[in-house]
Design a protein around this motif. Structure first.
Motif, mmCIF file in Angstrom:
data_model
loop_
_atom_site.group_PDB
_atom_site.id
_atom_site.type_symbol
_atom_site.label_atom_id
_atom_site.label_comp_id
_atom_site.label_asym_id
_atom_site.label_seq_id
_atom_site.Cartn_x
_atom_site.Cartn_y
_atom_site.Cartn_z
ATOM 1 N N GLU A 99 0.797 -1.225 0.000
ATOM 2 C CA GLU A 99 0.000 0.000 0.000
ATOM 3 C C GLU A 99 0.826 1.270 0.000
ATOM 4 O O GLU A 99 0.328 2.350 -0.329
ATOM 5 N N PHE A 100 2.111 1.177 0.375
ATOM 6 C CA PHE A 100 2.947 2.377 0.416
ATOM 7 C C PHE A 100 4.003 2.419 -0.695
ATOM 8 O O PHE A 100 4.843 3.317 -0.728
ATOM 9 N N VAL A 101 3.984 1.461 -1.598
ATOM 10 C CA VAL A 101 4.943 1.457 -2.717
ATOM 11 C C VAL A 101 4.669 2.640 -3.624
ATOM 12 O O VAL A 101 3.525 2.920 -3.996
ATOM 13 N N THR A 102 5.739 3.345 -3.996
ATOM 14 C CA THR A 102 5.618 4.524 -4.851
ATOM 15 C C THR A 102 6.077 4.220 -6.273
ATOM 16 O O THR A 102 6.774 3.235 -6.528
ATOM 17 N N ALA A 103 5.721 5.110 -7.184
ATOM 18 C CA ALA A 103 6.187 4.977 -8.570
ATOM 19 C C ALA A 103 7.697 5.086 -8.643
ATOM 20 O O ALA A 103 8.340 4.398 -9.443
ATOM 21 N N ARG A 104 8.279 5.937 -7.813
ATOM 22 C CA ARG A 104 9.741 6.051 -7.824
ATOM 23 C C ARG A 104 10.391 4.723 -7.465
ATOM 24 O O ARG A 104 11.383 4.317 -8.068
ATOM 25 N N GLN A 105 9.839 4.016 -6.485
ATOM 26 C CA GLN A 105 10.386 2.714 -6.108
ATOM 27 C C GLN A 105 10.247 1.707 -7.247
ATOM 28 O O GLN A 105 11.143 0.900 -7.483
ATOM 29 N N LEU A 106 9.124 1.745 -7.960
ATOM 30 C CA LEU A 106 8.963 0.862 -9.115
ATOM 31 C C LEU A 106 9.994 1.188 -10.186
ATOM 32 O O LEU A 106 10.615 0.296 -10.771
#
Length: 380
Positions: free
Chosen positions: A104-111
């Motif tokens: 739920e806290f994964v960001t686009a930057r992390q992807l």
């Protein structure tokens, strides 16, 4: 082997470097293109586009460039972020609620910089899933990370495409292929795209393995990691489902939307994309945003690639290693399985593309692309 195309005055030695790949390195169909400060300074092609040597390779021939596709998708993602459609550092689930499953806290930057932990499906997947865009996106949304997001760097060979492609479809409220045509293909006059790109399907070359493997520039430890743990994240990332490793000449593969791996581009296309990003005033994105996405976001020994890699937002950054040297220290781009590569070198205004139909086994660039790059930079 007859070489076609041209080199600008002073760059003629690139003919010989390109021909050497056919004489000594096993190429049977390939193309190489370079732009500098927006101008095409080299476009070479040779060989055949099919395994029976009945169709000649042309300047406009398209080849499956595998993970080179990720750079094109990343550019589309950054265009949407630059347009204010979403925030790179807000949870993806805010824009795509179904994506919240265990992340739920994964960001686009992390992807984009491969720090989400979302590297592979966790259970065995039906082979046909990858050919169904919506089903694949839904499955990725419901997949939990392999480790705590943000804690480790782990390359996502295929889920990268469905997670980020699914996100930007939702924030742009347009299909991914429509976004690609509107934001990149038309403005940059590109022939290729993800999959068969409609009417261009007859221009796609068949790919096959190199008959004689090239000497490796570094150890490719992925195969060993797969053998050591058939159910581990490395094995599952590359071979779940098995159709990810097979059938790349099939109508099913070419007709699907697999944006992390089934981009079909010409060398001229890749040089145009990266040549634009290398300009002082790019057409596809502001220089401010180019600088943002090309800066280092993560650098570590990658859990999937089994090698140290520096990532920007969706792009691999240039390093001192010959197989990841994208010009100067500010260079960025993406190689693809088998040997194709595209990159930008903003310091020299260079955009480069190399595509091949003969697939090597190197982890990043192999001796064919490295030889061309080193010859080019010896002339600058």
């Amino acid at each position: 082997m007859e070489i076609y195309g041209f080199c600008a005055p002073g760059f003629e030695v690139l003919y010989d470097a390109f021909a050497k790949n056919f004489r000594e390195c096993g190429d049977t169909g390939a193309a190489f293109a370079v732009r500098q400060h927006g101008e095409l300074i080299c476009s070479l092609w040779a060989g055949s586009a099919d395994r029976d040597a009945e169709r000649p390779f042309t300047e406009g021939t398209l080849a499956n460039v595998f993970s080179c596709s990720k750079g094109v998708l990343a550019l589309l993602v950054m265009q949407q972020a630059a347009a204010g459609k979403f925030d790179l550092d807000r949870p993806v689930a805010e824009y795509w609620p179904e994506f919240a499953e265990g992340k739920e806290f994964v960001t686009a930057r992390q992807l984009l910089c491969h720090r989400s932990g979302l590297v592979a499906f966790r259970e065995r997947i039906n082979d046909n899933l990858i050919y169904d865009w919506q089903a694949a996106c839904n499955k990725v949304a419901a997949t939990e990370p392999w480790w705590e997001p943000g804690s480790q760097q782990g390359y996502a060979p295929f889920l990268f495409g469905w997670s980020l492609g699914g996100l930007i479809e939702r924030v742009a409220e347009k299909p991914l292929l429509e976004l690609y045509r509107e934001k990149l293909a038309k403005p940059l006059d590109l022939d290729g795209g993800f999959g068969a790109n409609d009417h261009q399907s007859q221009r796609i070359a068949d790919v096959s393995p190199l008959k004689q493997p090239l000497p490796e520039l570094r150890e490719n430890a992925i195969g060993r990691a797969i053998k050591e743990d058939r159910k581990g994240p490395v094995a599952m990332a590359f071979s779940n489902p098995v159709s990810l490793m097979m059938g790349t000449n099939s109508p099913e593969w070419r007709g699907a939307l697999i944006p992390a791996a089934n981009g079909h581009f010409s060398a001229r296309d890749l040089a145009a994309i990266y040549g634009d990003l290398a300009k002082d005033e790019p057409d596809s994105l502001s220089k401010e945003w180019v600088n943002k996405f090309s800066q280092e976001q993560s650098c570590a020994r990658d859990k999937i690639l089994q090698a140290e890699v520096s990532f920007g937002c969706g792009f691999i950054r240039s390093s001192k290693a010959a197989d990841l040297r994208f010009g100067g220290s500010q260079g960025f781009g993406h190689p693809g399985a088998g040997g194709s590569v595209g990159f930008a070198d903003p310091e020299r205004g260079i955009g480069l593309g190399y595509i091949t139909t003969r697939l090597g086994q190197s982890l990043f660039m192999d001796r064919r692309a490295v030889g061309l790059v080193e010859t080019l930079y010896g002339l600058l």
